[in-house]
Design a protein around this motif. Structure first.
Motif, PDB file in Angstrom:
ATOM      1  N   CYS A  75      -2.479   3.449  -6.015  1.00 42.55           N
ATOM      2  CA  CYS A  75      -1.898   3.441  -4.660  1.00 42.55           C
ATOM      3  C   CYS A  75      -1.407   2.061  -4.244  1.00 42.55           C
ATOM      4  CB  CYS A  75      -2.926   3.949  -3.632  1.00 42.55           C
ATOM      5  SG  CYS A  75      -3.544   5.604  -3.976  1.00 42.55           S
TER       6      CYS A  75
ATOM      7  N   LYS B  72       0.459   6.823  -6.475  1.00 44.53           N
ATOM      8  CA  LYS B  72      -0.879   7.388  -6.607  1.00 44.53           C
ATOM      9  C   LYS B  72      -1.457   7.138  -8.002  1.00 44.53           C
ATOM     10  CE  LYS B  72      -3.340  11.649  -5.500  1.00 44.53           C
ATOM     11  NZ  LYS B  72      -3.203  13.055  -5.057  1.00 44.53           N
TER      12      LYS B  72
ATOM     13  N   ASN C 186       0.853  -1.183   0.000  1.00 43.84           N
ATOM     14  CA  ASN C 186       0.000   0.000   0.000  1.00 43.84           C
ATOM     15  C   ASN C 186       0.889   1.233   0.000  1.00 43.84           C
ATOM     16  OD1 ASN C 186      -2.414   1.584   0.309  1.00 43.84           O
ATOM     17  ND2 ASN C 186      -1.807   1.888   2.447  1.00 43.84           N
ATOM     18  N   ASP C 187       0.765   2.071  -1.050  1.00 43.90           N
ATOM     19  CA  ASP C 187       1.651   3.224  -1.198  1.00 43.90           C
ATOM     20  C   ASP C 187       0.874   4.384  -1.820  1.00 43.90           C
ATOM     21  OD1 ASP C 187       3.763   4.930  -1.351  1.00 43.90           O
ATOM     22  OD2 ASP C 187       5.120   3.541  -2.329  1.00 43.90           O
ATOM     23  N   PRO C 188       0.055   5.071  -1.028  1.00 37.48           N
ATOM     24  CA  PRO C 188      -0.765   6.150  -1.589  1.00 37.48           C
ATOM     25  C   PRO C 188       0.024   7.363  -2.047  1.00 37.48           C
ATOM     26  CG  PRO C 188      -1.642   5.379   0.520  1.00 37.48           C
ATOM     27  CD  PRO C 188      -0.272   4.820   0.387  1.00 37.48           C
TER      28      PRO C 188
ATOM     29  N   LEU D 249      -8.912   7.506  -1.721  1.00 34.28           N
ATOM     30  CA  LEU D 249      -7.628   7.556  -2.416  1.00 34.28           C
ATOM     31  C   LEU D 249      -7.596   6.706  -3.672  1.00 34.28           C
ATOM     32  CD1 LEU D 249      -5.330   7.241   0.741  1.00 34.28           C
ATOM     33  CD2 LEU D 249      -6.087   9.329  -0.397  1.00 34.28           C
TER      34      LEU D 249
ATOM     35  N   TYR E  12      -5.069   4.017   7.119  1.00 33.17           N
ATOM     36  CA  TYR E  12      -5.854   3.720   5.926  1.00 33.17           C
ATOM     37  C   TYR E  12      -6.863   2.615   6.245  1.00 33.17           C
ATOM     38  CZ  TYR E  12      -1.856   6.128   3.875  1.00 33.17           C
ATOM     39  OH  TYR E  12      -0.880   7.047   3.601  1.00 33.17           O
TER      40      TYR E  12
END
Length: 918
Positions: free
Chosen positions: A411, A407, A401-403, A802, A770
């Motif tokens: 994400c 992006k 998970n990498d918002p 997101l 999150y």
């Protein structure tokens, strides 16, 4: 001559002395016979003792020779499992082709005579050719039944005696003949050049246990500075330090780039920097090391502290690389390598440099003796991302998970999606997937369990290697023990429906039958994994682990039990006993293994009761439905304070129907969703109460009325960080159209409201930052309409959406749990104190840098203009301060200290589209 033989005429009856002499003579003769007989027996015993002693000496000698041979042949033998048959050590392995647990002296092979010697005809044993029919060499072997393993060495006079030397009978070796050698080790050395063709035993497959915590060491590599050689362009030189260490900060692709002013925020948990020097466009291997010193803060004579090489392949005959430092003279380079001689003395040579300031150089100085055109300095720092798994259609995928950085990629970043299993299936010409059913994480995230028709497989490590298989057909339920040492599988069959496994050895510990009305989970584990309990036939059965023996060989004394649950932190069992035969219902808290009742409470007119342990074991909540009158039902809560003396109880009653109850994961808050008895008249709306148990009393904090909520979800957070992550999500699942409302419990205010139509699942990530809401369906449900709106959405803790992923046949989405925090209480409190002043600023700057690198087009140009304006203002302030002395001389007044205060007031907020061409 005996007296009896002398009196041939008889014995006179009137001579008593003579009669006594005759009787004595008979007794003596009997004693002599007895003595002779005992002497003969003693000789036999002595002879047997000598034989036994000789046999014992032979066995001791054989054992010594056996140990010598074992050391010589490097055979790993378990001596505890060796038995002796006819004076020969014999062992039997537990399982075919797995491991050797015994050793056999002499061979037990059948063979036939050939021109070159004896060739043994069983390929499952061993093929040996003997030169001169004198020698029988040795090697590992298995009998055809796969149960008898051996390794031997013997010499015979001819081939016939060798062929008849042994036979196999009932998995034991019986050796005939007397031609065995006495010094095996010497003969091995003597005949080591014998030509022999061996067929050795297949070695067991050794499993490499992966590092199950390596996924937590997620690191990110960030570009700190870049210098490109240009003949007329040098590194900026200014009286302002910021202009030298922050160059083109908003243009990471620029030939000259630096954000060295942010260096301190990239220290690791041990306060060290992890650096990489890279030379793009060349075949030069990067330099990778760690150091404690900030290179910009080192003086000319200050040493680089804490240097720790990771991969430093470039060496010199005279010099040694010890890290990087600032060029104190500021004449040639901004940064350079800290070089020392072999004797430890400082060197004035410049290599591993960045930031050229001199026109004399014909290129940038790279590793020893090499000039390069471009050099980059990278810093490696922990990224602290979380993983989640999604299961849809025939795919199973694990993502980061990498918002912030991902992006544009929804994400997320793919970690593993079963590529190895798919490739294996293609080689065999058939379709193969990672799993045939659902998936499930273990409590601390070390394992991922996948469901298959044959049983359960578990996967771990950074590459998701299969670390265990548990054969149990048609498994539908799986549960792990708290510390992930044991696994429970269930297929609801009539017999042996439940199996408890040892994960490390993959062995069954015990099997149990299952009843149709048994709910899942059937077993409850103690926090230390020493005990596991279940309720069967209204009795509590507590088993000791790992022996799986019933505690005290009988169930606990309490009868009529309906529910029993272990505390998450202590060896305490909370058990509910419904009322029966005029006896009121009761809640009993039992200490294990003493079986002492530490608390007992009775209840009257109870219809039902549910137990809710606090996640940390600090409290126990009993939710009851009581029959107040024939038509009235009262809902109440009995809350036990487990950490207080005598375990006091807080009681709370409400007339509304209790819809849901949820403990805060770390802390003393809880929330209750409740509504009127007639939900249809109220359109299903409920009220949500938030309570606290702080300061030894129960207190309601706030009630959120008229909410579409039937399920409560607390965000996880650290135990001491009360100010951060304390978020409560109110959700209306099912018929409530997926209404979502985010509550900041610290301020007791609603931060945002939204909806996710047909939402069925909600899952917070371990950090509490999150949350995922998902629309899922059953894995075998192919009805029309069952897959509408399937997929998931990603939200932050403030309720901002997101990402949104739509996917047909979407089955589940689960965050990977994290292990418990290892910090002590004092360290956590210190972390809370430093969070606002230190860490919050660092994290905000890191996030701002990442977001800045993601900008494009007009938004990026606007940000560049804003940063340029800030730099212009900073230069003007510096010039104004430098000219203050001259102004004072001209005016004739003493120079005063100037304190500049900037006050910004936001008058209005508006959004406009910026066009850079206008």
């Amino acid at each position: 001559m005996p007296l009896r033989h002398e009196l041939e005429g008889g014995v006179p009856e009137d001579d008593p002395d003579l009669i006594k002499a005759l009787e004595a003579e008979g007794t003596i003769s009997e004693l002599e016979e007895t003595l002779n007989r005992l002497e003969a027996q003693a000789e036999d015993c002595e002879r047997q003792c000598n034989n036994l002693e000789k046999q014992l000496n032979e066995q001791v000698k054989q054992r010594q020779e056996f140990e010598n041979l074992r050391d010589a042949s490097k055979v790993n033998v378990d001596l505890k499992k060796i038995v002796v048959v006819d004076g020969l050590p014999v062992g039997v392995p537990e399982k075919k082709h797995e491991k050797l647990v015994g050793f056999v002296w002499g061979f037990f092979i059948k063979g036939k005579k050939t021109k070159s010697g004896i060739k043994f005809v069983r390929p499952s044993l061993l093929e040996v050719k003997i030169q001169g029919e004198k020698l029988l060499s040795f090697e590992l072997a298995l009998d055809k039944d796969g149960k008898t393993a051996g390794c031997g060495f013997a010499r015979f006079e001819d081939a016939k005696s060798a062929a008849e030397a042994a036979k196999v009978n009932n998995n034991k070796v019986w050796v005939k003949g007397k031609k065995f050698i006495t010094n095996i080790l010497a003969d091995v050395q003597k005949y080591q050049k014998v030509d022999a063709v061996f067929k050795p035993l297949r070695k067991p497959e050794v499993k490499e246990r992966p590092n199950f915590l390596s996924w937590l060491q997620d690191k990110h590599e960030l570009l700190l500075a870049r210098d490109t050689f240009e003949k007329k362009e040098l590194w900026p030189s200014s009286e302002m330090r910021i202009d030298e260490i922050s160059v083109n900060a908003i243009r990471p692709a620029a030939p000259k780039y630096a954000i060295l002013d942010q260096l301190d925020q990239y220290r690791g948990v041990d306060s060290k920097f992890e650096f990489k020097l890279v030379w793009p466009g060349t075949d030069i291997h990067p330099m990778h090391w760690r150091q404690s010193s900030n290179p910009l803060e080192l003086g000319e004579t200050d040493p680089v502290e804490g240097f720790e090489p990771i991969s430093c392949p470039h060496e010199d005959k005279k010099l040694v690389f010890q890290g990087i430092r600032a060029d104190a003279t500021k004449s040639k380079y901004l940064l350079k390598g800290d070089l020392k001689t072999k004797d430890g003395e400082e060197s004035s040579e410049n290599w591993f440099c960045l930031g050229r300031r001199s026109m004399d150089e014909s290129g940038l100085k790279g590793p020893f003796g090499r000039h390069v055109m471009t050099v980059e300095l990278h810093v490696v720092y922990p990224k602290t991302r979380d993983q989640f798994v999604v299961r849809y259609e025939e795919e199973t995928q694990v993502f980061w998970n990498d918002p912030l950085e991902k992006k544009k990629e929804q994400c997320r970043e793919l970690v593993y999606g079963g590529e190895r299993e798919k490739a294996q299936g293609q080689k065999k010409g058939r379709k193969k997937h990672w799993t045939q059913g659902l998936v499930q994480w273990s409590p601390k995230g070390a394992y991922l369990a996948t469901f298959h028709l044959q049983g359960i497989a578990i996967w771990g490590g950074p590459d998701f290697i299969r670390v265990g298989r548990f054969e149990h057909p048609n498994v539908s339920e799986v549960a792990f023990s708290p510390d992930e040492h044991y696994l429970v599988t269930c297929n609801y069959a009539r017999k042996d429906a439940i199996i408890i496994w040892d994960i490390e050895s993959e062995k069954k510990m015990r099997t149990f039958d299952c009843r149709p009305n048994d709910g899942w989970p059937i077993f409850s584990w103690s926090s230390d994994e020493k005990y596991v309990c279940r309720v069967d036939q209204k009795r509590i059965f507590v088993y000791q682990v790992p022996s799986m023996v019933l505690l005290d060989k009988k169930p606990l004394a309490h009868k009529g039990v309906q529910t029993a649950l272990f505390s998450p932190s202590d060896n305490l069992i909370a058990a509910y006993l419904p009322d029966s035969n005029g006896t009121p219902a009761s809640l009993v808290i039992i200490e294990i293994p003493s079986q002492k009742v530490v608390r007992k409470r009775h209840f009257h007119s109870v219809n039902s009761l549910w137990l809710h342990w606090h996640p940390q074991g600090d409290f126990l909540c009993a939710k009851l439905n009581r029959q107040a009158t024939r038509k009235t039902t009262v809902h109440s809560f009995e809350i036990f304070r487990m950490r207080s003396k005598s375990i006091p109880v807080e009681t709370m009653e409400m007339k509304d129907v209790v819809v849901d109850f949820a403990w805060e994961p770390n802390g003393n808050y809880f929330a209750v969703s409740h509504g009127p008895l007639d939900q249809k008249r109220n359109s299903g709306r409920t009220s949500v109460d938030i309570y606290t148990l702080a300061n030894g009393r129960l207190k309601i904090l706030k009630t959120f009325e008229n909410r579409m909520c039937n399920k409560l979800y607390w965000a996880p957070r650290q135990k001491q960080l009360h100010k951060y992550g304390r978020t409560l999500l109110l959700t209306g699942l099912g018929d409530m159209n997926g209404m979502l409302e985010f509550i900041d419990v610290n301020t007791l205010q609603s931060t945002s409201s939204s909806e996710h139509l047909n939402c069925t699942d909600v899952c917070w990530d371990p950090s509490g930052r999150y949350v995922i809401t998902a629309v899922t369906q059953r894995i075998n449900d192919d009805r029309i309409g069952s897959g509408m709106n399937n997929g998931y959405r990603l939200w932050d803790a403030h309720g901002t959406q997101l990402a949104e992923i739509s996917q047909s046949k979407f089955y589940c989405c689960l965050w990977r749990p994290r292990p418990a925090v290892l910090l002590e209480e004092k360290e956590i409190k210190q972390l809370e104190k430093d969070f606002d002043n230190k860490y919050m600023k660092i994290f905000s700057e890191i996030d701002s840098t990442i977001e800045l690198n993601q900008l494009e087009g007009a938004e990026k140009q606007l940000r560049e203009m804003r940063e340029e304006w800030k730099r212009y203002r900073a230069r003007c302030r510096l010039e104004h301060r430098q000219e203050a002395l001259e102004r004072a001389k001209v005016i004739g007044e003493p120079m005063e200290e100037i304190i500049e205060v900037t006050v910004e007031t936001i008058l209005s907020v508006s959004e406009e589209i910026f066009d850079p061409e206008e």
